[in-house]
Design an enzyme around this catalytic site. Structure first.
Site, PDB file in Angstrom:
ATOM      1  CE  LYS A  17      -3.725   4.784  -1.686  1.00  0.00           C
ATOM      2  NZ  LYS A  17      -4.785   5.135  -2.646  1.00  0.00           N
ATOM      3  CE1 TYR A  42      -4.133   1.918   0.768  1.00  0.00           C
ATOM      4  CE2 TYR A  42      -2.623   3.248   2.067  1.00  0.00           C
ATOM      5  CZ  TYR A  42      -3.852   3.084   1.464  1.00  0.00           C
ATOM      6  OH  TYR A  42      -4.791   4.084   1.535  1.00  0.00           O
TER       7      TYR A  42
HETATM    8  N1  LIG Z   1     -10.213   5.432   4.537  1.00  0.00           N
HETATM    9  C1  LIG Z   1      -8.980   5.828   4.785  1.00  0.00           C
HETATM   10  O1  LIG Z   1      -8.545   5.906   5.937  1.00  0.00           O
HETATM   11  C2  LIG Z   1      -8.067   6.212   3.647  1.00  0.00           C
HETATM   12  C3  LIG Z   1      -6.910   6.944   3.935  1.00  0.00           C
HETATM   13  C4  LIG Z   1      -6.071   7.315   2.905  1.00  0.00           C
HETATM   14  C5  LIG Z   1      -6.378   6.959   1.604  1.00  0.00           C
HETATM   15  N2  LIG Z   1      -7.502   6.240   1.348  1.00  0.00           N
HETATM   16  C6  LIG Z   1      -7.772   5.872  -0.036  1.00  0.00           C
HETATM   17  O2  LIG Z   1      -9.037   6.367  -0.413  1.00  0.00           O
HETATM   18  C7  LIG Z   1      -9.560   5.564  -1.462  1.00  0.00           C
HETATM   19  C8  LIG Z   1     -10.997   5.162  -1.118  1.00  0.00           C
HETATM   20  O3  LIG Z   1     -10.969   4.387   0.048  1.00  0.00           O
HETATM   21  P1  LIG Z   1     -12.219   4.302   1.046  1.00  0.00           P
HETATM   22  O4  LIG Z   1     -11.673   4.360   2.398  1.00  0.00           O
HETATM   23  O5  LIG Z   1     -13.260   5.239   0.621  1.00  0.00           O
HETATM   24  O6  LIG Z   1     -12.652   2.776   0.797  1.00  0.00           O
HETATM   25  P2  LIG Z   1     -14.057   2.138   0.385  1.00  0.00           P
HETATM   26  O7  LIG Z   1     -13.860   0.665   0.429  1.00  0.00           O
HETATM   27  O8  LIG Z   1     -15.154   2.721   1.194  1.00  0.00           O
HETATM   28  O9  LIG Z   1     -14.235   2.603  -1.135  1.00  0.00           O
HETATM   29  C9  LIG Z   1     -13.437   2.062  -2.152  1.00  0.00           C
HETATM   30  C10 LIG Z   1     -14.332   1.649  -3.315  1.00  0.00           C
HETATM   31  O10 LIG Z   1     -13.474   1.130  -4.354  1.00  0.00           O
HETATM   32  C11 LIG Z   1     -14.128   0.027  -4.925  1.00  0.00           C
HETATM   33  N3  LIG Z   1     -13.142  -0.848  -5.562  1.00  0.00           N
HETATM   34  C12 LIG Z   1     -12.238  -1.644  -4.956  1.00  0.00           C
HETATM   35  N4  LIG Z   1     -11.525  -2.308  -5.884  1.00  0.00           N
HETATM   36  C13 LIG Z   1     -11.993  -1.921  -7.083  1.00  0.00           C
HETATM   37  C14 LIG Z   1     -11.655  -2.257  -8.419  1.00  0.00           C
HETATM   38  N5  LIG Z   1     -10.701  -3.160  -8.687  1.00  0.00           N
HETATM   39  N6  LIG Z   1     -12.331  -1.671  -9.424  1.00  0.00           N
HETATM   40  C15 LIG Z   1     -13.324  -0.774  -9.157  1.00  0.00           C
HETATM   41  N7  LIG Z   1     -13.691  -0.425  -7.911  1.00  0.00           N
HETATM   42  C16 LIG Z   1     -13.028  -0.994  -6.891  1.00  0.00           C
HETATM   43  C17 LIG Z   1     -14.848  -0.662  -3.776  1.00  0.00           C
HETATM   44  O11 LIG Z   1     -15.896  -1.497  -4.241  1.00  0.00           O
HETATM   45  C18 LIG Z   1     -15.341   0.537  -2.976  1.00  0.00           C
HETATM   46  O12 LIG Z   1     -16.638   0.916  -3.383  1.00  0.00           O
HETATM   47  C19 LIG Z   1      -8.603   4.380  -1.602  1.00  0.00           C
HETATM   48  O13 LIG Z   1      -7.699   4.637  -2.662  1.00  0.00           O
HETATM   49  C20 LIG Z   1      -7.864   4.386  -0.289  1.00  0.00           C
HETATM   50  O14 LIG Z   1      -6.580   3.821  -0.407  1.00  0.00           O
HETATM   51  C21 LIG Z   1      -8.370   5.859   2.335  1.00  0.00           C
END
Ligand SMILES: NC(=O)c1ccc[n+]([C@@H]2O[C@H](COP(=O)([O-])OP(=O)(O)OC[C@H]3O[C@@H](n4cnc5c(N)ncnc54)[C@H](O)[C@@H]3O)[C@@H](O)[C@H]2O)c1
Length: 259
Positions: A153, A149
């Protein structure tokens, strides 16, 4: 921006869903691209305004290209791309990490971003307008024990800079947001499973509240707006002060006001 489409990959949940709602609120048509059909269709129905759902694995470049073609056919031109599709990972070591899971994380988080930026970016360059925002993370700036991860990133942030220069001459801006911990379903599930410690989490921020998905959405909306017309190639932390606090609060001499 009303006669335009905003595409949100990973738009069925969490940060992507909040951002899809923010663009819909502004009057843009929204296209949700996700693997989760049930949640994606429900959100598109909720948003109205011609919103659509497209089932797609962003790790598959041909599938992304097909979806880009379909979205361009069905509605107003795509002026915004937000690439939120991603997987969250758990702590492991480089020596013992699960290589299959490693490849999956890179395929979705990094290559998924590349695929979406290529398919939609090519179409934006033809019209010479558009804004792209990718999703990095606070850990792109500093190491955390997430060996797929974390470098993934960092790579997304660097890719964002490359694209900003490459597409800048076509009038397209490319930026990234770097959230700290945001209480979305995958993070909540990890907290419930004891894989994240709330006390440790809260101890390394300047503010005493974490960003909500809507806070990330507002930052994305700003970066895509004309108010940010001079901003490209940046990775914007939306981190409740994590970057400022994480070294300060772990100073070996102690933190004066907590002694
Ligand atoms: N939540 C956190 O703490 C956090 C922190 C930093 C970065 N992020 C990043 O934010 C982004 C969104 O994360 P989130 O926390 O909202 O997660 P989440 O799981 O709520 O949303 C992610 C979405 O991506 C979809 N997804 C996963 N794999 C996929 C694929 N191969 N093709 C199409 N869709 C796909 C999932 O079905 C889901 O709806 C990610 O890139 C994550 O790394 C999240």
């Amino acid at each position: 921006m009303s006669e335009a489409t905003a595409v949100v990959t990973g738009g069925a949940s969490g940060i992507g869903a909040a951002t899809a709602r923010r663009f819909a609120l502004s009057g843009m048509r929204v296209a949700v691209v996700d693997l989760n059909r049930e949640a994606g269709e429900a959100l598109a129905n909720e948003l109205g305004g011609g919103a659509s759902f497209h089932s797609c694995d962003v790790g598959d470049p041909d599938a992304v290209e097909r979806v880009a073609h379909a979205i361009e056919q069905e509605g107003p031109p795509v002026r915004v791309l937000f690439t939120s599709a991603g997987l969250i990972a758990n702590a492991e070591t480089v020596l013992d990490m699960d290589m299959e899971a490693h490849e999956r994380v890179w395929r979705v988080n990094y290559l998924g971003t590349v695929h979406a930026c290529r398919s939609f970016g090519r179409r934006m360059t033809q019209r010479r307008e558009g804004a792209i925002v990718t999703v990095s993370s606070i850990n792109s700036f500093m190491p955390l024990p997430l060996p797929a991860y974390n470098p993934g990133k960092a790579a997304v942030s660097r890719l964002t800079q490359l694209l900003a220069v490459e597409l800048g001459r076509h009038g397209i801006r490319v930026n990234s947001v770097a959230p700290t911990y945001v209480m979305t379903p995958p993070l909540r599930a990890r907290m419930d499973a004891g894989l994240r410690d709330e006390k440790k989490m809260m101890a390394v921020h300047a503010l005493d509240r974490l960003p909500a998905p809507q806070d990330i959405a507002e930052a994305v909306f700003f970066l895509c707006s004309d108010a940010a017309r001079a901003i490209t190639g940046v990775t914007l932390p939306v981190d409740s002060g994590w970057l400022a606090a994480v070294s300060y609060k772990t100073f070996a001499g102690g933190v004066p006001w907590t002694e």
